[in-house]
Enzyme design. Structure first.
Site, PDB file in Angstrom:
ATOM      1  N   ARG A   1      28.767  33.442  39.431  1.00 18.90           N
ATOM      2  CA  ARG A   1      29.865  32.467  39.409  1.00 18.90           C
ATOM      3  C   ARG A   1      29.407  31.218  40.163  1.00 18.90           C
ATOM      4  O   ARG A   1      29.649  30.102  39.747  1.00 18.90           O
ATOM      5  CB  ARG A   1      31.121  33.071  40.040  1.00 18.90           C
TER       6      ARG A   1
ATOM      7  N   ASP B   1      26.430  37.746  34.553  1.00 22.26           N
ATOM      8  CA  ASP B   1      27.875  37.788  34.274  1.00 22.26           C
ATOM      9  C   ASP B   1      28.192  36.766  33.193  1.00 22.26           C
ATOM     10  O   ASP B   1      27.281  36.103  32.666  1.00 22.26           O
ATOM     11  CB  ASP B   1      28.686  37.534  35.570  1.00 22.26           C
TER      12      ASP B   1
ATOM     13  N   HIS C   1      31.349  41.561  30.446  1.00 17.35           N
ATOM     14  CA  HIS C   1      30.825  40.505  31.329  1.00 17.35           C
ATOM     15  C   HIS C   1      29.440  40.046  30.852  1.00 17.35           C
ATOM     16  O   HIS C   1      28.510  39.897  31.655  1.00 17.35           O
ATOM     17  CB  HIS C   1      30.758  41.003  32.780  1.00 17.35           C
TER      18      HIS C   1
ATOM     19  N   ASP D   1      32.367  47.529  34.279  1.00 18.12           N
ATOM     20  CA  ASP D   1      33.773  47.205  34.557  1.00 18.12           C
ATOM     21  C   ASP D   1      34.347  46.283  33.491  1.00 18.12           C
ATOM     22  O   ASP D   1      33.618  45.557  32.807  1.00 18.12           O
ATOM     23  CB  ASP D   1      33.902  46.525  35.936  1.00 18.12           C
ATOM     24  N   GLU D   2      35.671  46.304  33.387  1.00 20.62           N
ATOM     25  CA  GLU D   2      36.453  45.314  32.640  1.00 20.62           C
ATOM     26  C   GLU D   2      35.863  44.993  31.272  1.00 20.62           C
ATOM     27  O   GLU D   2      35.604  43.828  30.970  1.00 20.62           O
ATOM     28  CB  GLU D   2      36.570  44.035  33.486  1.00 20.62           C
TER      29      GLU D   2
ATOM     30  N   TRP E   1      36.053  50.676  42.854  1.00 22.11           N
ATOM     31  CA  TRP E   1      36.572  49.363  43.278  1.00 22.11           C
ATOM     32  C   TRP E   1      38.060  49.210  43.037  1.00 22.11           C
ATOM     33  O   TRP E   1      38.737  48.492  43.748  1.00 22.11           O
ATOM     34  CB  TRP E   1      35.800  48.230  42.588  1.00 22.11           C
TER      35      TRP E   1
ATOM     36  N   TYR F   1      36.824  43.942  49.594  1.00 21.36           N
ATOM     37  CA  TYR F   1      36.564  42.676  48.887  1.00 21.36           C
ATOM     38  C   TYR F   1      36.686  41.515  49.876  1.00 21.36           C
ATOM     39  O   TYR F   1      37.770  41.179  50.335  1.00 21.36           O
ATOM     40  CB  TYR F   1      37.527  42.530  47.703  1.00 21.36           C
ATOM     41  N   PHE F   2      35.544  40.929  50.172  1.00 20.20           N
ATOM     42  CA  PHE F   2      35.540  39.871  51.177  1.00 20.20           C
ATOM     43  C   PHE F   2      35.787  38.486  50.562  1.00 20.20           C
ATOM     44  O   PHE F   2      35.616  37.468  51.227  1.00 20.20           O
ATOM     45  CB  PHE F   2      34.225  39.891  51.969  1.00 20.20           C
TER      46      PHE F   2
ATOM     47  N   THR G   1      32.124  35.275  43.893  1.00 21.58           N
ATOM     48  CA  THR G   1      32.043  33.867  44.294  1.00 21.58           C
ATOM     49  C   THR G   1      32.715  32.873  43.340  1.00 21.58           C
ATOM     50  O   THR G   1      32.312  31.715  43.282  1.00 21.58           O
ATOM     51  CB  THR G   1      30.562  33.471  44.505  1.00 21.58           C
ATOM     52  N   GLU G   2      33.747  33.313  42.623  1.00 22.71           N
ATOM     53  CA  GLU G   2      34.459  32.340  41.776  1.00 22.71           C
ATOM     54  C   GLU G   2      34.882  31.119  42.603  1.00 22.71           C
ATOM     55  O   GLU G   2      34.766  29.975  42.157  1.00 22.71           O
ATOM     56  CB  GLU G   2      35.718  32.975  41.173  1.00 22.71           C
TER      57      GLU G   2
END
Ligand code: ACM
Ligand code: ZN
Length: 547
Positions: A163, A192, A264, A327-328, A394, A419-420, A471-472
């Site tokens: 990202r 991604d 992704h 994922d997703e 997650w 999740y930081f 990091t979006e």
């Protein structure tokens, strides 16, 4: 009455002196600490002694850290005759199974770091560096004896470089931070929708086309969101990757590279659209979220493509685990794709969830044949887990619990508190824009990675936990530091220190002391913890120890 009041006053004072006596400014808190009287005064004539050639790497590492952090260039000697003031690094036959145990004994004339393996000696060096940095400029450390080893074998931190991209030097600084807090896994999220960041020689378009998006959404995605109109890109060539892998190895950190599939994948498919279901032109995403175009699971050439990519990845990364994402992954395209539907029939699969399992299972077989293990996000449980897969939980901890019950290895990384990229203050207006959520330092500190509902033998499948930095909304490295530190310090203690020895207030006292070290390392840490009230200041504790 007076007597009772006097006694009431004495009890906390006694507890305080007992606890403070053996407290040193080390994060994570070591397993066992005894502070003795006296101190070791570091001087310019202090030497590093390495009697065994095998520890040369550790000796050179210590030498360079002492120079970088404290401006002291020490000589390295391999003499066995010890004289003057010295720091001895030595492998010894400790009565332990693994190499990550160490003993650190400090007297007024010598510092001795013993480990069964180089890894233990390396963690002992981190403890020493922290002790040295605790006392402003005097480089004086209390005499003490420390015996130490980690609670978990997977002490991970993740970084999303898709990202937003971070340079080779920034990744190295991140690895330095990880090492300082005794993390041993770096999960590197390399591919991604918004960018493909690793050079693959066989498929040059992955980086020529897939590493650049034409612009980036400003703020949160919405129908009315504006875009910045500026191309954004970056990638690591294979020489960069080799350099970073070697840098991590010197720090006893294993890199787990993540190559996302089957979802992704928009950046990869913009370079090679023939491996999508629709086979139509695509572009790397310019906004955040989940996208419908994924790898076609019905096309054998998709697997050939991914296996060729993974072959190069396996050559570059010596670690056991390859993260395959998982994922997703929306199933919309698969539902409409003739080839995917044919695959469901020919493989006797029930639905698209089982098609996902087929996909992951096929990739697992390939990676196992290369001597690697796969790890994936907990969606890989849907439709059935591949036979040897490890699971990274997650979406809460249920996936991890289910996987452990099925006797699969698990890394816990639930959004809360791992999740930081979430906010670390309730006052969101005072914080840089974040993806959402509220995940303060104490929540991270209080986390217990091993679920109590697991039976004793199932608990052995919990390898550890990991902090994730997506990091979006994190556009530069100083912001990565702000989101990661000190939450990663709290997670370090979760992963290293026995649960019974953890104490949040005590941690905050040590952390306040660490702020000096973090300043010295030029780290842009979040400072909310400085406002947390503590009974004692660390300087007082240290000077007690030094008396
Ligand atoms: C994830 O946060 N999508 C693993
Ligand atoms: Zn398809």
């Amino acid at each position: 009455m007076k007597k009772i009041l006097f006694l009431l006053f004495l009890i906390p004072a006694a507890c305080f002196s007992q606890r403070s006596k053996n407290m040193l400014p080390v994060i994570p808190q070591p397993y066992e600490v005894s502070v003795d009287s006296g101190s070791f005064q570091f001087t310019d004539s202090t030497v590093i002694v390495i009697p065994q050639f095998i520890i040369e790497g550790e000796g050179k590492y210590l030498q360079s850290r002492l120079e970088n952090l404290f401006g002291k260039k020490l000589r390295i000697e391999n003499a066995t005759l010890l004289k003057g003031k010295y720091i001895l690094l030595q492998q010894v036959d400790m009565d332990v199974k693994t190499g990550d145990y160490y003993r650190l004994n400090i007297t007024d004339s010598s510092i001795n770091i013993y480990g069964k393996g180089n890894e233990g000696i390396f963690w002992g060096i981190q403890t020493l560096l922290q002790l040295l940095g605790a006392n402003d400029s005097s480089l004086k450390i209390p005499c003490c004896r420390i015996y130490d080893y980690p609670r978990y074998s997977w002490r991970g931190m993740h970084l999303d470089v898709c990202r937003h991209f971070f340079t080779k030097e920034e990744v190295k600084k991140y690895l330095d931070l990880l090492a300082f807090y005794k993390f041993n896994i770096f999960h590197w999220h390399l591919t991604d929708d918004q960018g493909w960041r690793i050079e693959i020689k066989k498929y040059p378009l992955l980086t020529q086309i897939g590493s650049v998006r034409k612009e980036t959404v400003i703020g949160k995605p919405s129908d009315t969101a504006k875009y910045d109109g500026k191309p954004y890109g970056g990638f690591y060539n294979q020489d960069d990757i080799k350099e970073i892998v070697a840098y991590a190895q010197e720090r006893h950190i294993t890199i787990v590279p993540e190559i996302e599939m089957p979802g992704h994948a928009l950046a990869a498919l913009s370079a090679y659209p023939q491996f999508s279901c629709c086979m139509e032109p695509l572009e790397p995403a310019t906004t955040w979220g989940v996208f419908d175009d994924v790898y076609c699971a019905g096309n054998d050439s998709t697997f050939e493509f991914l296996e060729n990519i993974l072959s190069e990845v396996c050559e570059l990364f010596p670690g056991k685990y390859i993260h395959i994402g998982g994922d997703e992954c929306p199933k919309d395209r698969w539902m409409l794709c003739e080839k995917c539907q044919r695959r469901i029939k020919t493989e006797n699969l029930k639905d698209e969830h089982e098609l996902q399992s087929y996909f992951i299972g096929r990739i697992e077989k390939f990676l196992n044949s290369k001597g690697k293990q796969i790890i994936g996000w907990d969606e890989i449980l849907e439709g059935g887990l591949a036979p040897n897969a490890a699971v990274m939980s997650w979406r809460g901890t249920d996936g991890g619990i289910e996987a452990a019950k099925q006797k699969h290895y698990v890394v816990m990384s639930p959004g809360k508190p791992c999740y930081f990229d979430h906010y670390q203050s309730k006052n969101k207006k005072s914080e840089p824009l974040a993806i959402g959520g509220y995940n303060p330092l104490d929540s991270v500190y209080l986390y217990e990675p091993t679920p109590s509902q697991l039976k004793e033998d199932e608990k052995n499948y919990i390898l550890g936990a990991q902090g994730n930095v997506w990091t979006e909304y994190i556009t530069d490295f100083s912001h990565v530091e702000y989101m990661s530190v000190p939450r990663m310090c709290a997670l370090a203690e979760v992963l290293w220190t026995p649960a019974a020895k953890k104490d949040f207030k005590n941690f905050i006292v040590r952390l306040k002391n660490h702020s000096k070290l973090l300043d010295r390392m030029n780290v842009n840490y979040a400072k909310h913890f400085l406002k947390i009230r503590t009974l004692w200041r660390h300087e007082e504790v240290l000077s007690n120890g030094l008396r």
